[in-house]
Write a protein that holds these residues in place. Sequence first.
Motif, mmCIF file in Angstrom:
data_model
loop_
_atom_site.group_PDB
_atom_site.id
_atom_site.type_symbol
_atom_site.label_atom_id
_atom_site.label_comp_id
_atom_site.label_asym_id
_atom_site.label_seq_id
_atom_site.Cartn_x
_atom_site.Cartn_y
_atom_site.Cartn_z
ATOM 1 N N VAL A 123 0.845 -1.196 0.000
ATOM 2 C CA VAL A 123 0.000 0.000 0.000
ATOM 3 C C VAL A 123 0.880 1.245 0.000
ATOM 4 O O VAL A 123 0.644 2.178 -0.774
ATOM 5 C CB VAL A 123 -0.974 -0.010 1.203
ATOM 6 N N LEU A 124 1.924 1.267 0.842
ATOM 7 C CA LEU A 124 2.857 2.400 0.832
ATOM 8 C C LEU A 124 3.478 2.569 -0.551
ATOM 9 O O LEU A 124 3.596 3.697 -1.051
ATOM 10 C CB LEU A 124 3.952 2.200 1.885
ATOM 11 N N ARG A 125 3.854 1.467 -1.169
ATOM 12 C CA ARG A 125 4.448 1.523 -2.509
ATOM 13 C C ARG A 125 3.449 2.124 -3.495
ATOM 14 O O ARG A 125 3.792 3.002 -4.291
ATOM 15 C CB ARG A 125 4.883 0.123 -2.940
ATOM 16 N N GLY A 126 2.220 1.677 -3.449
ATOM 17 C CA GLY A 126 1.188 2.189 -4.347
ATOM 18 C C GLY A 126 0.881 3.660 -4.129
ATOM 19 O O GLY A 126 0.455 4.354 -5.056
ATOM 20 N N MET A 127 1.097 4.127 -2.908
ATOM 21 C CA MET A 127 0.864 5.529 -2.591
ATOM 22 C C MET A 127 2.110 6.388 -2.814
ATOM 23 O O MET A 127 2.064 7.599 -2.629
ATOM 24 C CB MET A 127 0.406 5.663 -1.131
ATOM 25 N N GLY A 128 3.226 5.760 -3.184
ATOM 26 C CA GLY A 128 4.476 6.501 -3.368
ATOM 27 C C GLY A 128 5.056 6.992 -2.055
ATOM 28 O O GLY A 128 5.700 8.040 -2.000
ATOM 29 N N LEU A 129 4.850 6.234 -0.981
ATOM 30 C CA LEU A 129 5.262 6.664 0.361
ATOM 31 C C LEU A 129 6.204 5.670 1.036
ATOM 32 O O LEU A 129 6.224 5.556 2.257
ATOM 33 C CB LEU A 129 4.025 6.887 1.241
ATOM 34 N N THR A 130 7.003 4.974 0.281
ATOM 35 C CA THR A 130 7.897 3.977 0.869
ATOM 36 C C THR A 130 8.971 4.595 1.761
ATOM 37 O O THR A 130 9.600 3.875 2.533
ATOM 38 C CB THR A 130 8.569 3.125 -0.229
ATOM 39 N N HIS A 131 9.156 5.890 1.690
ATOM 40 C CA HIS A 131 10.157 6.575 2.518
ATOM 41 C C HIS A 131 9.691 6.809 3.961
ATOM 42 O O HIS A 131 10.497 7.162 4.807
ATOM 43 C CB HIS A 131 10.525 7.931 1.889
ATOM 44 N N LEU A 132 8.408 6.607 4.243
ATOM 45 C CA LEU A 132 7.896 6.887 5.583
ATOM 46 C C LEU A 132 8.447 5.903 6.603
ATOM 47 O O LEU A 132 8.587 4.711 6.327
ATOM 48 C CB LEU A 132 6.369 6.839 5.605
ATOM 49 N N THR A 133 8.741 6.414 7.800
ATOM 50 C CA THR A 133 9.234 5.590 8.903
ATOM 51 C C THR A 133 8.460 5.933 10.167
ATOM 52 O O THR A 133 7.679 6.878 10.192
ATOM 53 C CB THR A 133 10.744 5.833 9.144
ATOM 54 N N LYS A 134 8.708 5.176 11.216
ATOM 55 C CA LYS A 134 8.091 5.402 12.523
ATOM 56 C C LYS A 134 9.127 5.975 13.478
ATOM 57 O O LYS A 134 10.313 5.648 13.388
ATOM 58 C CB LYS A 134 7.564 4.075 13.103
ATOM 59 N N ASN A 135 8.673 6.799 14.441
ATOM 60 C CA ASN A 135 9.599 7.281 15.468
ATOM 61 C C ASN A 135 9.774 6.195 16.526
ATOM 62 O O ASN A 135 9.108 5.152 16.503
ATOM 63 C CB ASN A 135 9.150 8.621 16.046
ATOM 64 N N GLU A 136 10.695 6.407 17.453
ATOM 65 C CA GLU A 136 11.019 5.375 18.445
ATOM 66 C C GLU A 136 9.827 5.009 19.320
ATOM 67 O O GLU A 136 9.639 3.844 19.658
ATOM 68 C CB GLU A 136 12.214 5.812 19.296
ATOM 69 N N SER A 137 9.019 5.990 19.689
ATOM 70 C CA SER A 137 7.854 5.721 20.530
ATOM 71 C C SER A 137 6.866 4.791 19.812
ATOM 72 O O SER A 137 6.368 3.820 20.387
ATOM 73 C CB SER A 137 7.169 7.032 20.905
ATOM 74 N N ALA A 138 6.596 5.080 18.548
ATOM 75 C CA ALA A 138 5.675 4.240 17.775
ATOM 76 C C ALA A 138 6.264 2.843 17.570
ATOM 77 O O ALA A 138 5.552 1.842 17.674
ATOM 78 C CB ALA A 138 5.356 4.890 16.436
ATOM 79 N N LYS A 139 7.574 2.762 17.300
ATOM 80 C CA LYS A 139 8.228 1.456 17.138
ATOM 81 C C LYS A 139 8.103 0.633 18.412
ATOM 82 O O LYS A 139 7.847 -0.574 18.364
ATOM 83 C CB LYS A 139 9.700 1.641 16.785
ATOM 84 N N LYS A 140 8.268 1.286 19.556
ATOM 85 C CA LYS A 140 8.163 0.581 20.842
ATOM 86 C C LYS A 140 6.741 0.051 21.052
ATOM 87 O O LYS A 140 6.557 -1.096 21.456
ATOM 88 C CB LYS A 140 8.567 1.511 21.984
ATOM 89 N N GLU A 141 5.747 0.887 20.793
ATOM 90 C CA GLU A 141 4.360 0.455 20.945
ATOM 91 C C GLU A 141 4.044 -0.736 20.043
ATOM 92 O O GLU A 141 3.379 -1.689 20.454
ATOM 93 C CB GLU A 141 3.397 1.606 20.622
ATOM 94 N N LEU A 142 4.523 -0.662 18.800
ATOM 95 C CA LEU A 142 4.296 -1.776 17.872
ATOM 96 C C LEU A 142 4.995 -3.043 18.333
ATOM 97 O O LEU A 142 4.431 -4.134 18.285
ATOM 98 C CB LEU A 142 4.745 -1.379 16.459
ATOM 99 N N ALA A 143 6.243 -2.897 18.796
ATOM 100 C CA ALA A 143 7.010 -4.057 19.268
ATOM 101 C C ALA A 143 6.341 -4.726 20.462
ATOM 102 O O ALA A 143 6.308 -5.942 20.570
ATOM 103 C CB ALA A 143 8.432 -3.635 19.612
ATOM 104 N N GLU A 144 5.770 -3.908 21.347
ATOM 105 C CA GLU A 144 5.084 -4.446 22.522
ATOM 106 C C GLU A 144 3.869 -5.281 22.159
ATOM 107 O O GLU A 144 3.442 -6.139 22.919
ATOM 108 C CB GLU A 144 4.701 -3.321 23.480
ATOM 109 N N LYS A 145 3.301 -5.031 20.988
ATOM 110 C CA LYS A 145 2.157 -5.811 20.521
ATOM 111 C C LYS A 145 2.559 -6.916 19.561
ATOM 112 O O LYS A 145 1.707 -7.594 18.998
ATOM 113 C CB LYS A 145 1.158 -4.872 19.820
#
Length: 150
Positions: A123-145
């Motif tokens: 979906v990111l590829r189709g939207m031309g947004l493959t450069h988007l990343t997550k900040n450390e807080s969001a990465k931590k929340e995702l990792a916890e789940k």
Amino acid sequence: MPDSTKPRAIGFNHIALEVGDIEDALAFYGRIFDFQLRSKSKTMAFIDLGDQFIALQAGRKQPADDGRHFGLVVDDKEAARAALKAAGVKPLDGPFLDFRDPWGNRIEIVGYDNVQFTKAPNVLRGMGLTHLTKNESAKKELAEKGMAAN
């Protein structure tokens, strides 16, 4: 253990906003956001968000929303802030970047980097947004789940 007799809520397909006039709403939102119009009629318009969409529906009747709102995820929150200013839209007071459209719909702008929400790589590829990343807080929340962040 989840109750297997109930369906599990897993996401949103779309959000529907009542507006006064479809053309006016498209012009207003077009001053703030770069978007792809999926389709429209005299009473409805559909704005693509990759694998989701916003439906604009003519006929707003209720007063302005106060606490009721939705968080619209953008690729660049600061660009959204600048676009609101350029469009003459004053953000609401408070700790978040919230605004009301001319019909009273309250929208909170949220940066993709700061949310627990991820778009699939295709979906990111189709939207031309493959450069988007997550900040450390969001990465931590995702990792916890147990969810990997891109």
